[in-house]
Motif scaffolding. Structure first.
Motif, PDB file in Angstrom:
ATOM      1  N   ARG A 118       0.827  -1.214   0.000  1.00 19.15           N
ATOM      2  CA  ARG A 118       0.000   0.000   0.000  1.00 19.15           C
ATOM      3  C   ARG A 118       0.856   1.258   0.000  1.00 19.15           C
ATOM      4  N   TYR A 119       2.147   1.078   0.269  1.00 18.46           N
ATOM      5  CA  TYR A 119       3.077   2.215   0.265  1.00 18.46           C
ATOM      6  C   TYR A 119       4.017   2.182  -0.943  1.00 18.46           C
ATOM      7  N   PHE A 120       4.464   0.982  -1.318  1.00 16.54           N
ATOM      8  CA  PHE A 120       5.413   0.852  -2.426  1.00 16.54           C
ATOM      9  C   PHE A 120       5.002  -0.282  -3.354  1.00 16.54           C
ATOM     10  N   GLU A 121       5.087   0.000  -4.644  1.00 15.65           N
ATOM     11  CA  GLU A 121       4.697  -0.988  -5.654  1.00 15.65           C
ATOM     12  C   GLU A 121       5.594  -2.208  -5.632  1.00 15.65           C
ATOM     13  N   ASN A 122       6.879  -2.003  -5.377  1.00 17.46           N
ATOM     14  CA  ASN A 122       7.860  -3.093  -5.320  1.00 17.46           C
ATOM     15  C   ASN A 122       9.107  -2.607  -4.597  1.00 17.46           C
ATOM     16  N   LYS A 123      10.066  -3.503  -4.380  1.00 14.40           N
ATOM     17  CA  LYS A 123      11.246  -3.129  -3.604  1.00 14.40           C
ATOM     18  C   LYS A 123      12.177  -2.212  -4.400  1.00 14.40           C
ATOM     19  N   HIS A 124      12.089  -2.233  -5.717  1.00 11.46           N
ATOM     20  CA  HIS A 124      12.860  -1.290  -6.534  1.00 11.46           C
ATOM     21  C   HIS A 124      12.411   0.142  -6.236  1.00 11.46           C
ATOM     22  N   LYS A 125      11.105   0.350  -6.132  1.00 11.21           N
ATOM     23  CA  LYS A 125      10.585   1.675  -5.816  1.00 11.21           C
ATOM     24  C   LYS A 125      10.994   2.077  -4.392  1.00 11.21           C
ATOM     25  N   LEU A 126      11.024   1.120  -3.496  1.00 19.11           N
ATOM     26  CA  LEU A 126      11.474   1.408  -2.135  1.00 19.11           C
ATOM     27  C   LEU A 126      12.930   1.860  -2.136  1.00 19.11           C
ATOM     28  N   LEU A 127      13.773   1.183  -2.917  1.00 17.95           N
ATOM     29  CA  LEU A 127      15.184   1.581  -3.014  1.00 17.95           C
ATOM     30  C   LEU A 127      15.305   2.980  -3.611  1.00 17.95           C
ATOM     31  N   LEU A 128      14.504   3.267  -4.627  1.00 18.92           N
ATOM     32  CA  LEU A 128      14.495   4.615  -5.208  1.00 18.92           C
ATOM     33  C   LEU A 128      14.103   5.653  -4.158  1.00 18.92           C
ATOM     34  N   TYR A 129      13.131   5.306  -3.326  1.00 16.96           N
ATOM     35  CA  TYR A 129      12.702   6.226  -2.273  1.00 16.96           C
ATOM     36  C   TYR A 129      13.849   6.474  -1.288  1.00 16.96           C
ATOM     37  N   LEU A 130      14.473   5.407  -0.822  1.00 15.85           N
ATOM     38  CA  LEU A 130      15.542   5.542   0.171  1.00 15.85           C
ATOM     39  C   LEU A 130      16.717   6.349  -0.361  1.00 15.85           C
ATOM     40  N   THR A 131      17.127   6.067  -1.586  1.00 17.20           N
ATOM     41  CA  THR A 131      18.268   6.782  -2.154  1.00 17.20           C
ATOM     42  C   THR A 131      17.903   8.235  -2.473  1.00 17.20           C
ATOM     43  N   SER A 132      16.683   8.465  -2.928  1.00 12.85           N
ATOM     44  CA  SER A 132      16.235   9.834  -3.181  1.00 12.85           C
ATOM     45  C   SER A 132      16.208  10.631  -1.877  1.00 12.85           C
ATOM     46  N   TRP A 133      15.734  10.004  -0.805  1.00 16.54           N
ATOM     47  CA  TRP A 133      15.708  10.664   0.497  1.00 16.54           C
ATOM     48  C   TRP A 133      17.129  11.031   0.920  1.00 16.54           C
ATOM     49  N   TYR A 134      18.058  10.116   0.721  1.00 15.92           N
ATOM     50  CA  TYR A 134      19.453  10.370   1.109  1.00 15.92           C
ATOM     51  C   TYR A 134      20.027  11.563   0.353  1.00 15.92           C
ATOM     52  N   TRP A 135      19.813  11.597  -0.971  1.00 16.87           N
ATOM     53  CA  TRP A 135      20.360  12.710  -1.752  1.00 16.87           C
ATOM     54  C   TRP A 135      19.684  14.013  -1.368  1.00 16.87           C
ATOM     55  N   GLY A 136      18.398  13.982  -1.045  1.00 19.85           N
ATOM     56  CA  GLY A 136      17.704  15.185  -0.605  1.00 19.85           C
ATOM     57  C   GLY A 136      18.227  15.681   0.730  1.00 19.85           C
ATOM     58  N   TRP A 137      18.470  14.760   1.636  1.00 22.40           N
ATOM     59  CA  TRP A 137      19.036  15.096   2.943  1.00 22.40           C
ATOM     60  C   TRP A 137      20.424  15.704   2.785  1.00 22.40           C
ATOM     61  N   LEU A 138      21.227  15.124   1.886  1.00 21.66           N
ATOM     62  CA  LEU A 138      22.570  15.643   1.646  1.00 21.66           C
ATOM     63  C   LEU A 138      22.507  17.026   1.001  1.00 21.66           C
ATOM     64  N   GLU A 139      21.544  17.222   0.110  1.00 24.13           N
ATOM     65  CA  GLU A 139      21.395  18.514  -0.548  1.00 24.13           C
ATOM     66  C   GLU A 139      21.065  19.606   0.461  1.00 24.13           C
TER      67      GLU A 139
ATOM     68  N   LEU B 229      20.778   1.100 -12.840  1.00 25.51           N
ATOM     69  CA  LEU B 229      21.310   0.164 -13.838  1.00 25.51           C
ATOM     70  C   LEU B 229      20.228  -0.848 -14.214  1.00 25.51           C
ATOM     71  N   THR B 230      19.164  -0.336 -14.820  1.00 22.21           N
ATOM     72  CA  THR B 230      18.020  -1.144 -15.225  1.00 22.21           C
ATOM     73  C   THR B 230      17.604  -0.748 -16.631  1.00 22.21           C
ATOM     74  N   LYS B 231      16.834  -1.584 -17.270  1.00 22.98           N
ATOM     75  CA  LYS B 231      16.337  -1.268 -18.604  1.00 22.98           C
ATOM     76  C   LYS B 231      15.319  -0.127 -18.581  1.00 22.98           C
ATOM     77  N   GLU B 232      14.748   0.135 -17.430  1.00 22.65           N
ATOM     78  CA  GLU B 232      13.732   1.175 -17.309  1.00 22.65           C
ATOM     79  C   GLU B 232      14.303   2.540 -16.953  1.00 22.65           C
ATOM     80  N   VAL B 233      15.634   2.669 -16.909  1.00 27.33           N
ATOM     81  CA  VAL B 233      16.250   3.893 -16.392  1.00 27.33           C
ATOM     82  C   VAL B 233      15.855   5.135 -17.188  1.00 27.33           C
ATOM     83  N   ASP B 234      15.765   5.032 -18.506  1.00 29.52           N
ATOM     84  CA  ASP B 234      15.428   6.206 -19.317  1.00 29.52           C
ATOM     85  C   ASP B 234      14.005   6.679 -19.041  1.00 29.52           C
ATOM     86  N   GLU B 235      13.090   5.720 -18.934  1.00 31.87           N
ATOM     87  CA  GLU B 235      11.709   6.070 -18.653  1.00 31.87           C
ATOM     88  C   GLU B 235      11.573   6.648 -17.246  1.00 31.87           C
ATOM     89  N   GLU B 236      12.265   6.042 -16.297  1.00 31.17           N
ATOM     90  CA  GLU B 236      12.211   6.536 -14.920  1.00 31.17           C
ATOM     91  C   GLU B 236      12.860   7.915 -14.803  1.00 31.17           C
TER      92      GLU B 236
END
Length: 228
Positions: free
Chosen positions: A64-85, A140-147
């Motif tokens: 109900r929060y994340f579609e899959n664990k890839h999206k969760l990883l994107l969330y965690l890493t995005s949060w980290y870069w935002g915190w660093l920014e 490093l995924t095939k969906e990187v351009d779309e994402e």
């Protein structure tokens, strides 16, 4: 800076999550425990089923929060870069001398991470280790351009852009500011990884930090241009 950071909310692209995990105690537990588990077992071995067991909730509640664990990883890493920014912006905003501003920015990006009490459910030290070890798996995924078109990496790209601007302020004639900026950000992760796992492949050790190396790299590159 600490008082300002206490009021900060790291804003993540809403397309990455189904429901904002910051909006509920369950969501915050999902983030907290996923960081602990991914750091402990690695991203490949991590599953929502295992996470559900750890947080005492059904696996379906995590979806109900994340579609899959890839999206969760994107969330965690995005949060980290935002915190660093946010740290970078607050730490450099009052610095007028371009060289000093760039040097401080490099320090923020490359130094060892310390835990931030502003976000009690997020262990920034462990999240930093996850970014060092797992971040490349988010793109490093095939969906990187779309994402990328969907804006999933906008915070990371914005951070690199900020450093690019600082490099240009130091040396407007330097031909490769974006490449040098991304080298600093990616190089920091890589040098910390090498220092931990392949020490013979880096000069960074207990006496030489990635900050020292990358600061030297940047300013030698700019000085070479200035002296040319």
């Amino acid at each position: 800076m600490e008082q300002l950071l206490h009021s900060v909310k790291i804003r993540i692209n809403e397309k990455i999550f189904v429901k904002d995990p910051e909006s509920s105690n369950l969501g915050k537990r999902i983030i907290e425990k996923s960081i602990l588990m991914i750091n402990d077992m690695g991203f490949e071995s991590f599953t929502f089923k295992k996470l559900g067991t750890q947080i005492g909730s059904n696996e379906s509640s995590i979806y109900r929060y994340f579609e899959n664990k890839h999206k969760l990883l994107l969330y965690l890493t995005s949060w980290y870069w935002g915190w660093l920014e946010y740290q970078l912006v607050f730490a450099t905003n009052s610095i007028a001398v371009p060289e000093e501003k760039l040097e401080r920015a490099i320090e923020i990006i490359t130094r060892e991470t310390k835990e931030d009490s502003s976000f009690s459910h997020i262990n920034e030290i462990l999240l930093n280790k996850i970014v060092i070890n797992e971040y490349s798996k988010s793109y490093l995924t095939k969906e990187v351009d779309e994402e990328n078109k969907e804006g999933y990496f906008v915070i990371y790209k914005r951070l690199v852009g900020r450093i690019t601007q600082m490099i240009q302020q130091v040396d407007a004639n330097y031909k490769y500011p974006s490449s040098l900026s991304s080298t600093v950000v990616e190089g920091a992760l890589h040098q910390h990884f090498l220092k931990e796992h392949f020490s013979s492949m880096t000069d960074c050790n207990d006496n030489v930090t990635p900050t020292q190396y990358l600061t030297d790299l940047v300013f030698n590159a700019l000085n070479t241009t200035n002296n040319g």
